[in-house]
Write a protein that holds these residues in place. Structure first.
Motif, PDB file in Angstrom:
ATOM      1  N   THR A  78      43.801  43.941  47.241  1.00  0.00           N
ATOM      2  CA  THR A  78      42.638  43.056  47.222  1.00  0.00           C
ATOM      3  C   THR A  78      41.332  43.800  47.427  1.00  0.00           C
ATOM      4  O   THR A  78      40.345  43.558  46.744  1.00  0.00           O
ATOM      5  N   SER A 133      50.420  38.083  45.058  1.00  0.00           N
ATOM      6  CA  SER A 133      49.138  38.469  44.465  1.00  0.00           C
ATOM      7  C   SER A 133      48.536  37.328  43.664  1.00  0.00           C
ATOM      8  O   SER A 133      49.257  36.497  43.099  1.00  0.00           O
ATOM      9  N   ASP A 164      46.241  38.474  41.460  1.00  0.00           N
ATOM     10  CA  ASP A 164      45.803  39.309  40.342  1.00  0.00           C
ATOM     11  C   ASP A 164      46.934  39.387  39.323  1.00  0.00           C
ATOM     12  O   ASP A 164      47.878  40.160  39.462  1.00  0.00           O
ATOM     13  N   GLU A 206      41.310  33.432  33.792  1.00  0.00           N
ATOM     14  CA  GLU A 206      40.545  34.673  33.811  1.00  0.00           C
ATOM     15  C   GLU A 206      39.082  34.403  33.461  1.00  0.00           C
ATOM     16  O   GLU A 206      38.800  33.694  32.479  1.00  0.00           O
ATOM     17  N   ARG A 251      42.774  33.726  41.097  1.00  0.00           N
ATOM     18  CA  ARG A 251      41.975  33.656  39.874  1.00  0.00           C
ATOM     19  C   ARG A 251      41.396  32.264  39.612  1.00  0.00           C
ATOM     20  O   ARG A 251      40.264  32.140  39.148  1.00  0.00           O
ATOM     21  N   ASP A 294      35.850  44.161  40.807  1.00  0.00           N
ATOM     22  CA  ASP A 294      36.524  43.403  39.752  1.00  0.00           C
ATOM     23  C   ASP A 294      35.622  43.360  38.529  1.00  0.00           C
ATOM     24  O   ASP A 294      34.662  42.593  38.455  1.00  0.00           O
TER      25      ASP A 294
END
Length: 544
Positions: free
Chosen positions: A188, A217, A219, A263, A457, A484
């Motif tokens: 993270t 996660s 991600d 995303e 996300r 990011d």
């Protein structure tokens, strides 16, 4: 592109979870979860904040605390862990089963040095002597990519950056080469280049030791790189479980498709030409490294940086952990001492001190990376958000409360939550509270220091949309610090790339992403997946 993730050799489950049910004060948070993890396998557990991922993982080592009701079965190599004798459980923790926690600042002991924290597990579970422990600690710090490892041995957590603290946590977890590693958001706080190194390290250790990995996660790009199987959680239940590529290419559940579509992909909001709000010239920041005055050494964290930001725009600041991003932002906002010129709306802030600087605080606010650490646990949401109004305005208590209700609604929270405390909210809700605290004074400039790094996300997308909306509504100007790159591209108009305290590249965000000029910028972009979420190709990892 070739997918180099290897299937585990053994089909026997190392961990077998059956009908796991967990309740807090009678409220079910995990409901009938079934999971198996084989030796040498990586199972990724994904889902939104509050879905039950971490509770499921913490149940394995029974880290949920008193008053929690846990039912079902959790077996490690056939041995039942629920109801196990406390002494046996202690022998398993950190030895056969280890854990990497999400928030290293909360997990590391602030009174212990790096060497002592990592060496503790070695002292408890190995027969190494003091010199052997030190050699092993240095080896682990080298494995996780902590620079100047020998100099960091006596450092304390507050002296390290977020990424450096997370690397110390990973070194602690790997110290005894566990059979099962539970990684709760292990990357993270790390930038994309270090993420790649950590992924390679974890996969290499899996192959060398036959270690199983339970990866939690938000991600999804990281999950796709490393996992053999993926389990998707929602509201305490597994809604989908399948091999990794099946989940990413042919998701069966509507919620899984929603996660994959979350995303950030939009361009930043277009703005008309405007005047310069912030101008910085030749800014330097140095920190003393200790020692007597006649031999004292200094770290040059920021070296001669200049920048300008137009009103109503966003300047993105990117770079590896320790590159000086946060130090630059804090020096601009006069939160730490620096040398150089800082002009805000035409006024030289570097010439102001004490009470003369105070009126400008109202016009410049900060949203920090960790809302749980930056929000006082002893204050209600009303007290937290109203504090700035009490200091900087002459509103009555009733008017302050109404302003708090209004700003909570602006950030997507109900006004009724103002009487609750930070621990009663999810990570995304706490970050909305932190944003509300920043905008309640109607500032002109906001420093956003990794405001979405700890969020999943779907919540990241909501926060980015919220920041866009607030920028359009109030003409806010942002300094946006992040590792990011997908989030930066969605929000920033201009980009500043930092390495070792200096700016190596700057320009319009689209231009820097499409045609990076500096090798380091190209390295950063190469280490991150191209935006596109579910259609992105997996990263090939050159495992030996």
């Amino acid at each position: 592109m070739t997918h180099l993730i290897q299937e585990p050799e053994s089909t026997d489950p190392l961990i077998a979870i059956r009908d796991l049910r967990v309740s807090f004060a009678g409220q079910a948070v995990v409901r009938g979860v079934d999971l198996q993890i084989r030796r040498g396998e990586c199972l990724a557990l994904v889902g939104e904040s509050g879905s039950g991922k971490s509770v499921t993982a913490h149940s394995i080592l029974q880290l949920l605390g008193p008053g929690v009701r846990t039912e079902g079965s959790i077996r490690l190599s056939g041995e039942e862990l629920l109801g196990i004798e406390p002494g046996r459980l202690r022998s398993l923790r950190g030895n056969q089963v280890a854990m990497i926690f999400q928030e290293p600042m909360s997990s590391l002991n602030p009174l212990h040095s790096v060497e002592r924290q990592i060496g503790e597990a070695l002292r408890l579970h190995t027969s190494l002597d003091a010199p052997g422990i030190r050699r092993r600690v240095l080896e682990l710090l080298g494995q996780v990519g902590l620079q100047h490892a020998e100099k960091r041995l006596q450092a304390y957590p507050h002296e390290l950056s977020g990424g450096q603290r997370q690397r110390v946590m990973i070194a602690m977890a790997l110290a005894c080469e566990p059979q099962l590693l539970i990684a709760d958001e292990p990357t993270t706080a790390l930038d994309v280049t270090v993420q790649r190194k950590i992924l390679q390290l974890l996969k290499n250790l899996q192959q060398q030791l036959g270690m199983a990995l339970l990866l939690i996660s938000h991600d999804l790009n990281l999950v796709r790189h490393i996992a053999q199987r993926v389990a998707v959680m929602r509201d305490g239940q597994i809604v989908e479980q399948a091999p990794c590529e099946v989940v990413f290419t042919r998701p069966a559940h509507r919620y899984t498709r929603q996660l994959l579509d979350a995303e950030p992909g939009r361009e930043p909001v277009a703005v008309a030409a405007s005047a310069t709000l912030l101008e910085v010239k030749d800014l330097d920041v140095t920190f003393p490294l200790g020692g007597p005055p006649w031999r004292r050494r200094y770290l040059e964290a920021v070296k001669g940086i200049g920048l300008s930001v137009r009103r109503g725009t966003t300047l993105g600041i990117v770079g590896e952990s320790g590159s000086g991003k946060s130090t630059l932002g804090q020096a601009i906002f006069r939160l730490i001492d620096g040398r150089g010129s800082v002009r805000f709306d035409g006024t030289a802030l570097d010439a102001l001190e004490g009470r003369h600087l105070r009126p400008w605080r109202k016009r410049m606010q900060v949203v920090f990376q960790d809302p749980f650490g930056s929000l006082s646990p002893r204050m209600t949401v009303l007290q937290i958000i109203a504090e700035g109004l009490r200091v900087h305005t002459r509103l009555t208590p009733e008017e302050r409360e109404q302003a708090v209700i209004t700003v909570l609604e602006e950030v997507g929270l109900a006004g009724e939550v103002r009487h609750r405390y930070p621990h009663e909210f999810s990570g995304g809700q706490r970050q909305r509270i932190a944003i509300a605290r920043a905008i309640v004074l109607k500032p002109e400039l906001i420093l956003l220091d990794e405001p979405t790094s700890a969020l999943d996300r779907t919540v990241q997308k909501q926060i980015i949309e919220l920041l866009r909306h607030l920028q359009q509504t109030y003409g806010l100007t942002y300094l946006f610090i992040s590792h990011d790159l997908a989030v930066v591209r969605a929000l920033a108009h201009q980009l500043l790339v930092m390495k070792d305290g200096v700016v190596v590249e700057r320009g319009a965000t689209a231009q820097v992403f499409d045609a990076p000029a500096h090798p380091y910028t190209r390295q950063l972009l190469a280490a991150a997946l191209a935006p596109g979420g579910r259609d992105s190709q997996p990263l090939a990892l050159p495992y030996p």
